[in-house]
Design a protein around this motif. Structure first.
Motif, mmCIF file in Angstrom:
data_model
loop_
_atom_site.group_PDB
_atom_site.id
_atom_site.type_symbol
_atom_site.label_atom_id
_atom_site.label_comp_id
_atom_site.label_asym_id
_atom_site.label_seq_id
_atom_site.Cartn_x
_atom_site.Cartn_y
_atom_site.Cartn_z
ATOM 1 N N ARG A 36 4.474 -3.972 -11.805
ATOM 2 C CA ARG A 36 3.886 -2.671 -11.487
ATOM 3 C C ARG A 36 4.003 -2.399 -9.987
ATOM 4 O O ARG A 36 4.097 -3.316 -9.174
ATOM 5 C CB ARG A 36 2.405 -2.639 -11.867
ATOM 6 C CG ARG A 36 2.129 -2.947 -13.304
ATOM 7 C CD ARG A 36 2.320 -1.718 -14.124
ATOM 8 N NE ARG A 36 1.954 -1.941 -15.510
ATOM 9 C CZ ARG A 36 2.699 -1.526 -16.519
ATOM 10 N NH1 ARG A 36 3.822 -0.904 -16.303
ATOM 11 N NH2 ARG A 36 2.322 -1.729 -17.764
ATOM 12 N N ARG A 37 3.931 -1.147 -9.643
ATOM 13 C CA ARG A 37 3.977 -0.750 -8.229
ATOM 14 C C ARG A 37 2.848 -1.417 -7.442
ATOM 15 O O ARG A 37 3.034 -1.823 -6.293
ATOM 16 C CB ARG A 37 3.877 0.775 -8.133
ATOM 17 C CG ARG A 37 3.922 1.292 -6.709
ATOM 18 C CD ARG A 37 3.704 2.810 -6.685
ATOM 19 N NE ARG A 37 3.707 3.308 -5.333
ATOM 20 C CZ ARG A 37 4.782 3.705 -4.659
ATOM 21 N NH1 ARG A 37 5.965 3.649 -5.235
ATOM 22 N NH2 ARG A 37 4.697 4.148 -3.428
ATOM 23 N N SER A 38 1.681 -1.545 -8.060
ATOM 24 C CA SER A 38 0.526 -2.131 -7.377
ATOM 25 C C SER A 38 0.725 -3.609 -7.043
ATOM 26 O O SER A 38 -0.050 -4.175 -6.271
ATOM 27 C CB SER A 38 -0.736 -1.956 -8.217
ATOM 28 O OG SER A 38 -0.578 -2.569 -9.491
ATOM 29 N N TRP A 40 3.249 -4.706 -5.383
ATOM 30 C CA TRP A 40 4.077 -4.763 -4.170
ATOM 31 C C TRP A 40 3.282 -4.326 -2.944
ATOM 32 O O TRP A 40 2.561 -3.330 -2.983
ATOM 33 C CB TRP A 40 5.271 -3.827 -4.305
ATOM 34 C CG TRP A 40 6.354 -4.281 -5.215
ATOM 35 C CD1 TRP A 40 6.314 -5.300 -6.126
ATOM 36 C CD2 TRP A 40 7.656 -3.714 -5.313
ATOM 37 N NE1 TRP A 40 7.514 -5.389 -6.771
ATOM 38 C CE2 TRP A 40 8.358 -4.436 -6.294
ATOM 39 C CE3 TRP A 40 8.298 -2.669 -4.665
ATOM 40 C CZ2 TRP A 40 9.676 -4.143 -6.647
ATOM 41 C CZ3 TRP A 40 9.605 -2.372 -5.016
ATOM 42 C CH2 TRP A 40 10.285 -3.110 -5.986
ATOM 43 N N TYR A 89 10.670 1.499 -3.589
ATOM 44 C CA TYR A 89 9.262 1.906 -3.517
ATOM 45 C C TYR A 89 9.152 3.391 -3.160
ATOM 46 O O TYR A 89 8.361 4.126 -3.764
ATOM 47 C CB TYR A 89 8.572 1.039 -2.473
ATOM 48 C CG TYR A 89 7.072 0.987 -2.534
ATOM 49 C CD1 TYR A 89 6.419 0.253 -3.515
ATOM 50 C CD2 TYR A 89 6.297 1.626 -1.567
ATOM 51 C CE1 TYR A 89 5.035 0.166 -3.548
ATOM 52 C CE2 TYR A 89 4.914 1.543 -1.592
ATOM 53 C CZ TYR A 89 4.288 0.816 -2.589
ATOM 54 O OH TYR A 89 2.915 0.733 -2.622
ATOM 55 N N HIS A 92 10.358 5.395 -6.113
ATOM 56 C CA HIS A 92 9.421 5.284 -7.227
ATOM 57 C C HIS A 92 8.278 6.295 -7.114
ATOM 58 O O HIS A 92 7.873 6.897 -8.110
ATOM 59 C CB HIS A 92 8.874 3.854 -7.291
ATOM 60 C CG HIS A 92 8.024 3.574 -8.472
ATOM 61 N ND1 HIS A 92 6.653 3.602 -8.420
ATOM 62 C CD2 HIS A 92 8.351 3.265 -9.746
ATOM 63 C CE1 HIS A 92 6.168 3.307 -9.615
ATOM 64 N NE2 HIS A 92 7.174 3.095 -10.434
ATOM 65 N N CYS A 96 7.555 9.060 -9.967
ATOM 66 C CA CYS A 96 6.268 9.151 -10.667
ATOM 67 C C CYS A 96 5.613 10.515 -10.466
ATOM 68 O O CYS A 96 5.047 11.085 -11.409
ATOM 69 C CB CYS A 96 5.336 8.038 -10.214
ATOM 70 S SG CYS A 96 5.836 6.413 -10.797
ATOM 71 N N PRO A 103 1.374 6.443 -10.017
ATOM 72 C CA PRO A 103 2.341 5.461 -9.534
ATOM 73 C C PRO A 103 1.808 4.029 -9.493
ATOM 74 O O PRO A 103 2.537 3.086 -9.765
ATOM 75 C CB PRO A 103 2.709 5.930 -8.128
ATOM 76 C CG PRO A 103 1.917 7.133 -7.849
ATOM 77 C CD PRO A 103 1.074 7.459 -9.024
ATOM 78 N N ILE A 108 7.272 -0.670 -12.059
ATOM 79 C CA ILE A 108 8.061 -0.463 -10.843
ATOM 80 C C ILE A 108 9.540 -0.288 -11.182
ATOM 81 O O ILE A 108 10.288 0.317 -10.429
ATOM 82 C CB ILE A 108 7.825 -1.596 -9.805
ATOM 83 C CG1 ILE A 108 8.359 -1.218 -8.426
ATOM 84 C CG2 ILE A 108 8.402 -2.905 -10.273
ATOM 85 C CD1 ILE A 108 7.640 -0.102 -7.733
#
Length: 189
Positions: A36-38, A40, A89, A92, A96, A103, A108
């Motif tokens: 997931r984006r979270s 990173w 990133y 992305h 989103c 996001p 990701i």
């Protein structure tokens, strides 16, 4: 070249970038699909990228171990994880926003619809990239040469070819098994 469109039905967008990041972080296809984006974070001033990764191979969504790469633009034989991730990133967030998806909770490495990529589609993307690089998909015995661990094995071999110690590769990979000795011995020197 960077291509946004998936390389196969249901595959991840920017499959080449996804695969290079999987190689740098020694990921299995399921770990990449679950990311997931979270997970990173970036330290732009230090040019470092940290990824919160699964600590267990039986639960690819249970992220409890972090690994950090700095900018490697000065290493021509290895992709720069920081620059690849930073570009992804930024893209992305735009992706989103256009799909009205949160996001932070989004995969990701999404499919075209913004959803999670299936393991089989991730492996198919690896195979398309291998074909594009002129690699055979089957051994002389007819066995498949690419699977869910392809990026993981390629990463271990690439790091070993750069002279990285096997124990450091094991730490990066979050595994201590003996297979890492075999991966390193298979690396081109």
């Amino acid at each position: 070249p960077e291509v946004e469109a998936p390389l196969c039905l249901g595959g991840p967008l920017f499959a080449r970038r996804v695969t290079l990041l999987c190689i740098a972080f020694l990921l299995r296809e399921i770990e990449a699909a679950a990311a997931r984006r979270s997970h990173w974070t970036f330290d732009v001033a230090q040019r470092e990228f940290t990824w919160l990764l699964p600590a267990s191979k039986v639960d690819p969504e249970a992220c409890g171990v972090s690994r950090t790469w700095g900018c490697l633009c000065g290493t021509p034989s290895f992709p720069c994880p920081f620059c690849l991730a930073h570009a992804h990133y930024s893209w992305h967030l735009t992706f989103c926003t256009a799909l009205n998806i949160d996001p932070a909770d989004a995969p990701i490495f999404p499919s075209s619809s913004g959803g999670v990529v299936l393991k089989s589609a991730m492996v198919s993307s690896f195979e398309v990239l291998a074909t594009n690089c002129g690699q055979p998909l089957l051994s002389h015995e007819g066995l498949r040469l690419f699977g869910g661990r392809s990026a993981r094995i390629t990463g271990a071999q690439a790091l070993a070819a750069l002279g990285i110690e096997v124990n450091k590769i094991r730490i990066l990979a979050r595994r201590s098994g003996r297979q890492w000795l075999r991966y390193g011995s298979d690396a081109p020197h």
